[in-house]
Design a protein around this motif. Sequence first.
Motif, PDB file in Angstrom:
ATOM      1  N   SER A 206      34.310  40.687  49.651  1.00 48.18           N
ATOM      2  CA  SER A 206      33.986  39.345  50.151  1.00 48.18           C
ATOM      3  C   SER A 206      32.805  38.756  49.390  1.00 48.18           C
ATOM      4  O   SER A 206      32.787  37.563  49.057  1.00 48.18           O
ATOM      5  CB  SER A 206      33.657  39.400  51.645  1.00 48.18           C
ATOM      6  OG  SER A 206      34.777  39.826  52.396  1.00 48.18           O
ATOM      7  N   LEU A 209      34.031  37.691  45.971  1.00 45.69           N
ATOM      8  CA  LEU A 209      34.844  36.477  46.057  1.00 45.69           C
ATOM      9  C   LEU A 209      33.958  35.245  46.164  1.00 45.69           C
ATOM     10  O   LEU A 209      34.187  34.230  45.497  1.00 45.69           O
ATOM     11  CB  LEU A 209      35.776  36.559  47.267  1.00 45.69           C
ATOM     12  CG  LEU A 209      36.737  35.379  47.477  1.00 45.69           C
ATOM     13  CD1 LEU A 209      37.626  35.191  46.250  1.00 45.69           C
ATOM     14  CD2 LEU A 209      37.595  35.619  48.723  1.00 45.69           C
ATOM     15  N   ALA A 210      32.912  35.306  46.979  1.00 46.48           N
ATOM     16  CA  ALA A 210      31.977  34.188  47.115  1.00 46.48           C
ATOM     17  C   ALA A 210      31.222  33.955  45.814  1.00 46.48           C
ATOM     18  O   ALA A 210      30.956  32.812  45.429  1.00 46.48           O
ATOM     19  CB  ALA A 210      30.995  34.473  48.252  1.00 46.48           C
ATOM     20  N   ASN A 213      33.066  31.895  43.430  1.00 42.88           N
ATOM     21  CA  ASN A 213      33.213  30.492  43.834  1.00 42.88           C
ATOM     22  C   ASN A 213      31.974  29.651  43.554  1.00 42.88           C
ATOM     23  O   ASN A 213      31.968  28.444  43.824  1.00 42.88           O
ATOM     24  CB  ASN A 213      33.546  30.412  45.333  1.00 42.88           C
ATOM     25  CG  ASN A 213      34.956  30.906  45.628  1.00 42.88           C
ATOM     26  OD1 ASN A 213      35.815  30.925  44.745  1.00 42.88           O
ATOM     27  ND2 ASN A 213      35.189  31.327  46.868  1.00 42.88           N
ATOM     28  N   LYS A 225      30.599  27.503  54.258  1.00 40.69           N
ATOM     29  CA  LYS A 225      32.042  27.425  54.023  1.00 40.69           C
ATOM     30  C   LYS A 225      32.383  26.893  52.637  1.00 40.69           C
ATOM     31  O   LYS A 225      33.507  27.076  52.157  1.00 40.69           O
ATOM     32  CB  LYS A 225      32.693  26.533  55.086  1.00 40.69           C
ATOM     33  CG  LYS A 225      32.773  27.164  56.473  1.00 40.69           C
ATOM     34  CD  LYS A 225      33.756  28.329  56.498  1.00 40.69           C
ATOM     35  CE  LYS A 225      33.904  28.888  57.911  1.00 40.69           C
ATOM     36  NZ  LYS A 225      34.856  30.022  57.955  1.00 40.69           N
ATOM     37  N   GLY A 228      33.723  29.317  50.359  1.00 43.15           N
ATOM     38  CA  GLY A 228      35.070  29.804  50.624  1.00 43.15           C
ATOM     39  C   GLY A 228      35.236  30.224  52.069  1.00 43.15           C
ATOM     40  O   GLY A 228      34.261  30.492  52.781  1.00 43.15           O
ATOM     41  N   ASP A 229      36.475  30.265  52.496  1.00 42.32           N
ATOM     42  CA  ASP A 229      36.789  30.707  53.859  1.00 42.32           C
ATOM     43  C   ASP A 229      36.825  32.230  53.857  1.00 42.32           C
ATOM     44  O   ASP A 229      37.883  32.861  53.828  1.00 42.32           O
ATOM     45  CB  ASP A 229      38.133  30.120  54.294  1.00 42.32           C
ATOM     46  CG  ASP A 229      38.410  30.371  55.767  1.00 42.32           C
ATOM     47  OD1 ASP A 229      37.470  30.810  56.470  1.00 42.32           O
ATOM     48  OD2 ASP A 229      39.559  30.167  56.202  1.00 42.32           O
ATOM     49  N   ILE A 230      35.626  32.817  53.869  1.00 41.34           N
ATOM     50  CA  ILE A 230      35.464  34.256  53.670  1.00 41.34           C
ATOM     51  C   ILE A 230      34.775  34.874  54.885  1.00 41.34           C
ATOM     52  O   ILE A 230      33.815  34.310  55.413  1.00 41.34           O
ATOM     53  CB  ILE A 230      34.612  34.533  52.410  1.00 41.34           C
ATOM     54  CG1 ILE A 230      35.246  33.867  51.186  1.00 41.34           C
ATOM     55  CG2 ILE A 230      34.436  36.023  52.178  1.00 41.34           C
ATOM     56  CD1 ILE A 230      34.341  33.868  49.967  1.00 41.34           C
ATOM     57  N   VAL A 233      30.757  34.954  55.394  1.00 42.38           N
ATOM     58  CA  VAL A 233      30.174  34.037  54.417  1.00 42.38           C
ATOM     59  C   VAL A 233      28.827  33.486  54.889  1.00 42.38           C
ATOM     60  O   VAL A 233      27.976  33.105  54.072  1.00 42.38           O
ATOM     61  CB  VAL A 233      31.149  32.883  54.093  1.00 42.38           C
ATOM     62  CG1 VAL A 233      31.248  31.897  55.256  1.00 42.38           C
ATOM     63  CG2 VAL A 233      30.745  32.167  52.811  1.00 42.38           C
TER      64      VAL A 233
END
Length: 264
Positions: A206, A209-210, A213, A225, A228-230, A233
Motif C-alpha cells: 500500500s 502504491l501511494a 501516485n 485520498k 489513491g483509494d488505498i 492512506v
Amino acid sequence: MGEKRAYNPRKPGGGRKKLKPEYDAGKNLKEQMDAAVALYNSEMSLQAIGEELGLNPIKVRKLLITADVYESEVAEKVRDTFEEYRETQNYKEAILSTANALQLSKASVTSYLPYKKGVYFPSTAEKEKISVGAERQRRYRAMKRWRSDPTEENFWGVVVGYAGVKFKTYSGLSFSYEVRKGRNGEYTKELWIDRWEKSKSLAWSSVLLALKNIKKVGEVVDRPKALGDIRGVTYIYGMFYRFGLIDVPDDAKEKMGHPKNRKK
C-alpha cells in the motif's frame, strides 16, 4: 627479632592510589564530544570548532565521528570497510586491512574511526542503543541514499529509519508505527500503526502504491485520498509529509505542524 606483625587482609578496591583521582578520561571525552557537536550543529567549520575548543581539526572530526553526526564519503567508506573486516579480524588487523584496501595510511584510517573509549555503535545497531542525534543522522543518510538511488530497497531503509517517530494525520491525530521482525530476525514487510491502545497493520504494498501516485516530489497533495483509494492512506499521507515527499494545504499544516519544527 621483632614481634611478628598481624596480617591485615587488603580491602576490596585497594592498591596504588591514582595520582589524579579526579581525572576521568571517559567523562572528558564526552564533554569534548558534546561541545564539538553543539558547535557543529551551529554550522561552524571543523577549523573554527578546533580554534574554539583548542583542538586540531582532525581531532574535532574524530569526536564528531564518535558522536555519529559527521558525514562524508571518505568517512562512510572507511567505516563500512573497517566494520566488514572487523567481523573476522581483531582491531589492529582490521585497521591494516582497511588501509591496504583503500590505499590510505594507518593514521588516516584511524582518524576516520571513532574513539575506542567512546560510546559508539555500528550502523546496524538497534536504535535503542544509539543517541537521538545519531538516530536523526541515520534517518538523514537513509533519505539521502534513496534520493540519489530511488529503489524500493532504499525507500524501505527510509521507512525502517523512521519507525517510532511521531507523525500526524490530516486531521491532526498523532501516531507512530513499528516494523516487527520475524523468527529469522529479518524485518517483515508490514507496518503496525500505533493509535491509542490499538494497533493496525499497514501493508508495504500500500505504501509503494501511494508512492507511485506522487506526481512530483514536494508538490501539494490536497487530501489523503488524492494519493489513491488505498487502505491506510490516512497514515501514509502523514508519513509522506514528514518524509518531505509531499506538501499539504496551509489549513492542514496548522493541524499537522511543520516536519522540521515537530518534536522527535
